[in-house]
Scaffold this motif. Structure first.
Motif, PDB file in Angstrom:
ATOM      1  N   TYR A  87      14.652  -0.720   4.401  1.00 17.12           N
ATOM      2  CA  TYR A  87      13.939   0.543   4.241  1.00 17.12           C
ATOM      3  C   TYR A  87      13.019   0.467   3.023  1.00 17.12           C
ATOM      4  O   TYR A  87      13.302  -0.232   2.060  1.00 17.12           O
ATOM      5  CB  TYR A  87      14.916   1.714   4.053  1.00 17.12           C
ATOM      6  CG  TYR A  87      15.997   1.787   5.103  1.00 17.12           C
ATOM      7  CD1 TYR A  87      15.776   2.405   6.329  1.00 17.12           C
ATOM      8  CD2 TYR A  87      17.255   1.225   4.866  1.00 17.12           C
ATOM      9  CE1 TYR A  87      16.769   2.457   7.293  1.00 17.12           C
ATOM     10  CE2 TYR A  87      18.259   1.272   5.818  1.00 17.12           C
ATOM     11  CZ  TYR A  87      18.000   1.893   7.042  1.00 17.12           C
ATOM     12  OH  TYR A  87      18.980   1.931   7.995  1.00 17.12           O
ATOM     13  N   THR A  88      11.948   1.264   3.089  1.00 13.76           N
ATOM     14  CA  THR A  88      11.035   1.432   1.963  1.00 13.76           C
ATOM     15  C   THR A  88      10.900   2.917   1.685  1.00 13.76           C
ATOM     16  O   THR A  88      10.802   3.716   2.624  1.00 13.76           O
ATOM     17  CB  THR A  88       9.645   0.859   2.287  1.00 13.76           C
ATOM     18  OG1 THR A  88       9.757  -0.527   2.592  1.00 13.76           O
ATOM     19  CG2 THR A  88       8.686   1.035   1.106  1.00 13.76           C
ATOM     20  N   THR A  89      10.904   3.286   0.420  1.00 11.23           N
ATOM     21  CA  THR A  89      10.738   4.690   0.048  1.00 11.23           C
ATOM     22  C   THR A  89       9.665   4.812  -1.022  1.00 11.23           C
ATOM     23  O   THR A  89       9.705   4.105  -2.023  1.00 11.23           O
ATOM     24  CB  THR A  89      12.054   5.285  -0.487  1.00 11.23           C
ATOM     25  OG1 THR A  89      13.078   5.146   0.502  1.00 11.23           O
ATOM     26  CG2 THR A  89      11.886   6.765  -0.813  1.00 11.23           C
ATOM     27  N   LEU A  90       8.701   5.680  -0.770  1.00 13.50           N
ATOM     28  CA  LEU A  90       7.737   6.041  -1.812  1.00 13.50           C
ATOM     29  C   LEU A  90       8.357   7.185  -2.599  1.00 13.50           C
ATOM     30  O   LEU A  90       8.680   8.231  -2.037  1.00 13.50           O
ATOM     31  CB  LEU A  90       6.406   6.479  -1.198  1.00 13.50           C
ATOM     32  CG  LEU A  90       5.363   7.014  -2.197  1.00 13.50           C
ATOM     33  CD1 LEU A  90       4.948   5.940  -3.202  1.00 13.50           C
ATOM     34  CD2 LEU A  90       4.144   7.560  -1.462  1.00 13.50           C
ATOM     35  N   MET A  91       8.541   6.983  -3.882  1.00 13.01           N
ATOM     36  CA  MET A  91       9.285   7.939  -4.711  1.00 13.01           C
ATOM     37  C   MET A  91       8.429   8.430  -5.876  1.00 13.01           C
ATOM     38  O   MET A  91       7.730   7.650  -6.519  1.00 13.01           O
ATOM     39  CB  MET A  91      10.546   7.267  -5.257  1.00 13.01           C
ATOM     40  CG  MET A  91      11.255   8.033  -6.344  1.00 13.01           C
ATOM     41  SD  MET A  91      12.123   9.464  -5.731  1.00 13.01           S
ATOM     42  CE  MET A  91      13.693   8.706  -5.325  1.00 13.01           C
ATOM     43  N   ASP A 126      -3.443   7.593   1.950  1.00 14.89           N
ATOM     44  CA  ASP A 126      -3.178   8.949   2.441  1.00 14.89           C
ATOM     45  C   ASP A 126      -1.750   9.379   2.141  1.00 14.89           C
ATOM     46  O   ASP A 126      -1.496  10.540   1.795  1.00 14.89           O
ATOM     47  CB  ASP A 126      -3.436   9.031   3.951  1.00 14.89           C
ATOM     48  CG  ASP A 126      -4.922   9.014   4.289  1.00 14.89           C
ATOM     49  OD1 ASP A 126      -5.732   9.165   3.360  1.00 14.89           O
ATOM     50  OD2 ASP A 126      -5.263   8.857   5.473  1.00 14.89           O
ATOM     51  N   THR A 127      -0.797   8.457   2.266  1.00 18.54           N
ATOM     52  CA  THR A 127       0.604   8.766   1.984  1.00 18.54           C
ATOM     53  C   THR A 127       0.798   9.052   0.501  1.00 18.54           C
ATOM     54  O   THR A 127       1.486  10.012   0.122  1.00 18.54           O
ATOM     55  CB  THR A 127       1.514   7.599   2.402  1.00 18.54           C
ATOM     56  OG1 THR A 127       1.299   7.296   3.782  1.00 18.54           O
ATOM     57  CG2 THR A 127       2.978   7.938   2.186  1.00 18.54           C
ATOM     58  N   ILE A 128       0.186   8.237  -0.336  1.00 15.74           N
ATOM     59  CA  ILE A 128       0.310   8.414  -1.789  1.00 15.74           C
ATOM     60  C   ILE A 128      -0.375   9.709  -2.225  1.00 15.74           C
ATOM     61  O   ILE A 128       0.165  10.471  -3.045  1.00 15.74           O
ATOM     62  CB  ILE A 128      -0.284   7.198  -2.519  1.00 15.74           C
ATOM     63  CG1 ILE A 128       0.478   5.921  -2.111  1.00 15.74           C
ATOM     64  CG2 ILE A 128      -0.245   7.386  -4.029  1.00 15.74           C
ATOM     65  CD1 ILE A 128      -0.205   4.637  -2.486  1.00 15.74           C
ATOM     66  N   VAL A 166      10.176  -3.099   5.508  1.00 15.25           N
ATOM     67  CA  VAL A 166       9.368  -3.255   4.293  1.00 15.25           C
ATOM     68  C   VAL A 166       7.909  -3.565   4.609  1.00 15.25           C
ATOM     69  O   VAL A 166       7.131  -3.871   3.703  1.00 15.25           O
ATOM     70  CB  VAL A 166       9.944  -4.383   3.397  1.00 15.25           C
ATOM     71  CG1 VAL A 166      11.301  -3.998   2.856  1.00 15.25           C
ATOM     72  CG2 VAL A 166      10.016  -5.707   4.150  1.00 15.25           C
ATOM     73  N   SER A 167       7.543  -3.477   5.873  1.00 15.29           N
ATOM     74  CA  SER A 167       6.173  -3.829   6.248  1.00 15.29           C
ATOM     75  C   SER A 167       5.451  -2.706   6.974  1.00 15.29           C
ATOM     76  O   SER A 167       4.449  -2.944   7.651  1.00 15.29           O
ATOM     77  CB  SER A 167       6.184  -5.092   7.127  1.00 15.29           C
ATOM     78  OG  SER A 167       7.008  -4.908   8.273  1.00 15.29           O
ATOM     79  N   ASP A 168       5.958  -1.483   6.859  1.00 14.82           N
ATOM     80  CA  ASP A 168       5.283  -0.341   7.468  1.00 14.82           C
ATOM     81  C   ASP A 168       4.064   0.012   6.623  1.00 14.82           C
ATOM     82  O   ASP A 168       4.187   0.469   5.488  1.00 14.82           O
ATOM     83  CB  ASP A 168       6.237   0.858   7.549  1.00 14.82           C
ATOM     84  CG  ASP A 168       5.658   2.022   8.344  1.00 14.82           C
ATOM     85  OD1 ASP A 168       4.423   2.133   8.413  1.00 14.82           O
ATOM     86  OD2 ASP A 168       6.444   2.811   8.897  1.00 14.82           O
ATOM     87  N   ASN A 169       2.872  -0.184   7.183  1.00 16.61           N
ATOM     88  CA  ASN A 169       1.638   0.035   6.427  1.00 16.61           C
ATOM     89  C   ASN A 169       1.504   1.462   5.921  1.00 16.61           C
ATOM     90  O   ASN A 169       0.887   1.708   4.868  1.00 16.61           O
ATOM     91  CB  ASN A 169       0.426  -0.325   7.288  1.00 16.61           C
ATOM     92  CG  ASN A 169       0.297  -1.816   7.520  1.00 16.61           C
ATOM     93  OD1 ASN A 169       0.741  -2.618   6.703  1.00 16.61           O
ATOM     94  ND2 ASN A 169      -0.303  -2.207   8.638  1.00 16.61           N
ATOM     95  N   ASP A 170       2.083   2.411   6.653  1.00 21.69           N
ATOM     96  CA  ASP A 170       1.969   3.812   6.243  1.00 21.69           C
ATOM     97  C   ASP A 170       2.589   4.055   4.868  1.00 21.69           C
ATOM     98  O   ASP A 170       2.183   4.972   4.150  1.00 21.69           O
ATOM     99  CB  ASP A 170       2.645   4.721   7.271  1.00 21.69           C
ATOM    100  CG  ASP A 170       1.837   4.847   8.559  1.00 21.69           C
ATOM    101  OD1 ASP A 170       0.642   4.473   8.544  1.00 21.69           O
ATOM    102  OD2 ASP A 170       2.394   5.287   9.573  1.00 21.69           O
ATOM    103  N   ALA A 171       3.570   3.245   4.498  1.00 21.17           N
ATOM    104  CA  ALA A 171       4.236   3.419   3.201  1.00 21.17           C
ATOM    105  C   ALA A 171       3.296   3.117   2.043  1.00 21.17           C
ATOM    106  O   ALA A 171       3.503   3.602   0.920  1.00 21.17           O
ATOM    107  CB  ALA A 171       5.471   2.527   3.115  1.00 21.17           C
ATOM    108  N   PHE A 172       2.259   2.317   2.306  1.00 23.65           N
ATOM    109  CA  PHE A 172       1.380   1.856   1.235  1.00 23.65           C
ATOM    110  C   PHE A 172      -0.042   2.409   1.359  1.00 23.65           C
ATOM    111  O   PHE A 172      -0.893   2.098   0.533  1.00 23.65           O
ATOM    112  CB  PHE A 172       1.339   0.326   1.239  1.00 23.65           C
ATOM    113  CG  PHE A 172       2.709  -0.304   1.208  1.00 23.65           C
ATOM    114  CD1 PHE A 172       3.382  -0.478   0.012  1.00 23.65           C
ATOM    115  CD2 PHE A 172       3.341  -0.683   2.385  1.00 23.65           C
ATOM    116  CE1 PHE A 172       4.649  -1.029  -0.019  1.00 23.65           C
ATOM    117  CE2 PHE A 172       4.615  -1.247   2.371  1.00 23.65           C
ATOM    118  CZ  PHE A 172       5.270  -1.414   1.163  1.00 23.65           C
TER     119      PHE A 172
END
Length: 390
Positions: A120-124, A153-155, A144-150
């Motif tokens: 899992y990846t979490t933007l915190m 727009d997400t940030i 760890v490779s979901d582009n949406d996490a990085f």
């Protein structure tokens, strides 16, 4: 038989009262299980359903362990539970109580990605509390490779929602992030909201500045900028990347490192290094409390994204509660003379007596909670989630 204080029933009842005040639209079915799960997470120091279930007594005594585990797992998977809205209401409630004791109104917000192995990846986003932090916003992704996490727009979504949490206050938000977030879109957006950023730059990033000796604009990589070894070097009104974003750049270097801090800021360059120095402790301690120092989130490897997000949400609630409880203890030591928890020790450094914290706010809260549970003498536990400045 002597009376027991802070029993499981006492603790879950107090959690229930808090949830009714902070999450007024909470479903009755959720209110019936969440306080027990919160208690179980803290008591077990684990987010694993089997560990939580083993620590639940009271109304669960006559229920088979497997049935309790299944009930907890059903809650984590329940589509009617929105972990993002739930935590937003809780943290907004806590922020509304914020007791800021410093006159400068500076509030440091730190953002980064947390990885739970390869699962899992979490933007915190966290908020600095003393030299530590509390979680205030998050978004979870599978793998760890979901582009949406990085994606920007997400940030930017996280920045906007955090900004909105403080919209009714006059606090000066200062966003801190490591070199992986030096996108002009991010910096521009923070600036457009009227906030401050102190973002570390990558060495290969191109910068543009007017050289007085050369008499024209010079392009260099950030890593090639001249800087002193023993003091900060300041470049005012410098431009970064091809987008030519105007900002100040401050470089801090020392003889002990080959990797100097190169900080971009849209505000007072004299404070940029000090502000950025808060980044590590204010977010890494939260990651640590969620994982190996607290609730072992990394044990979760096969849960669906929905279940993991629900788990992550309740872990954040527990981290928030215990950190604020530790803060409450630190401000009210006279009420805890019998507990005598060692949070600081004195050291002699270069002939000077220096007092240093040896127990984090989170671990102070956890220690107090453990001592209070089923205690034969009364130990005060605050369930108000009041956010004190440290």
């Amino acid at each position: 038989m002597s009376k027991l204080y802070n029993t499981q029933k006492d603790i879950t009842s107090n959690f229930e009262i808090f949830l009714l005040n902070s999450v007024p639209n909470i479903r009755k079915t959720q209110l019936n299980i969440i306080p027990s799960i919160l208690f179980g997470i803290i008591q077990a120091e684990s987010i694993a359903s089997s560990d939580i279930a083993k620590n639940l007594k009271d109304n669960f005594l006559d229920v088979k362990l497997d049935s309790v585990i299944k009930r907890i797992n059903r809650f984590f998977r329940n589509k009617l539970f929105d972990p993002y809205t739930f935590y937003k209401q809780i943290i907004s409630y806590a922020i509304s109580t914020y007791k800021k004791k410093h006159s400068d109104k500076r509030v440091h917000i730190i953002f980064d990605h947390m990885f739970s192995h390869e699962n899992y990846t979490t933007l915190m986003f966290t908020m600095r509390l003393g030299s530590q932090g509390i979680p205030i916003w998050f978004k979870c992704f599978k793998g760890v490779s979901d582009n949406d996490a990085f994606m920007s727009d997400t940030i930017l979504q996280g920045i906007k929602e955090v900004s909105d949490m403080f919209s009714n206050s006059d606090f000066n938000l200062i966003f801190l992030a490591d070199r992986w977030f030096n996108s002009c879109d991010i910096l521009n957006y923070i600036d457009s909201l009227g906030h401050t950023y102190c973002i570390r730059l990558k060495k290969p990033l191109y910068v543009y500045y007017f050289d007085d000796k050369e008499g024209h604009i010079i392009r260099k990589t950030a890593g090639d900028l001249f800087h002193y070894k023993h003091r900060s070097t300041i470049y005012s009104d410098i431009f970064i990347t091809k987008q030519k974003l105007k900002c100040n750049v401050v470089i801090s270097d020392s003889k002990d490192t080959d990797d100097p801090w190169i900080i971009a800021t849209n505000s007072d360059h004299t404070r940029a290094i000090k502000d950025y120095s808060y980044r590590f402790g204010a977010i890494e301690c939260v990651f640590k409390n969620q994982k190996s120092n607290g609730f072992y989130l990394e044990k979760i490897t096969t849960a669906s994204l929905k279940a993991f997000t629900s788990m992550f949400c309740l872990v954040c609630v527990c981290v928030l509660f215990l950190t604020l409880l530790g803060s409450y203890y630190s401000r009210n030591r006279s009420s805890y003379k019998k507990e005598n928890i060692t949070t600081h020790k004195n050291y002699i450094i270069n002939g000077k007596k220096i007092k240093k914290r040896v127990l984090s706010l989170f671990n102070t809260g956890l220690t107090l909670f453990k001592r209070a549970f089923n205690s034969h003498h009364y130990v005060s536990i605050s369930y108000k989630f009041i956010l004190y400045d440290i």
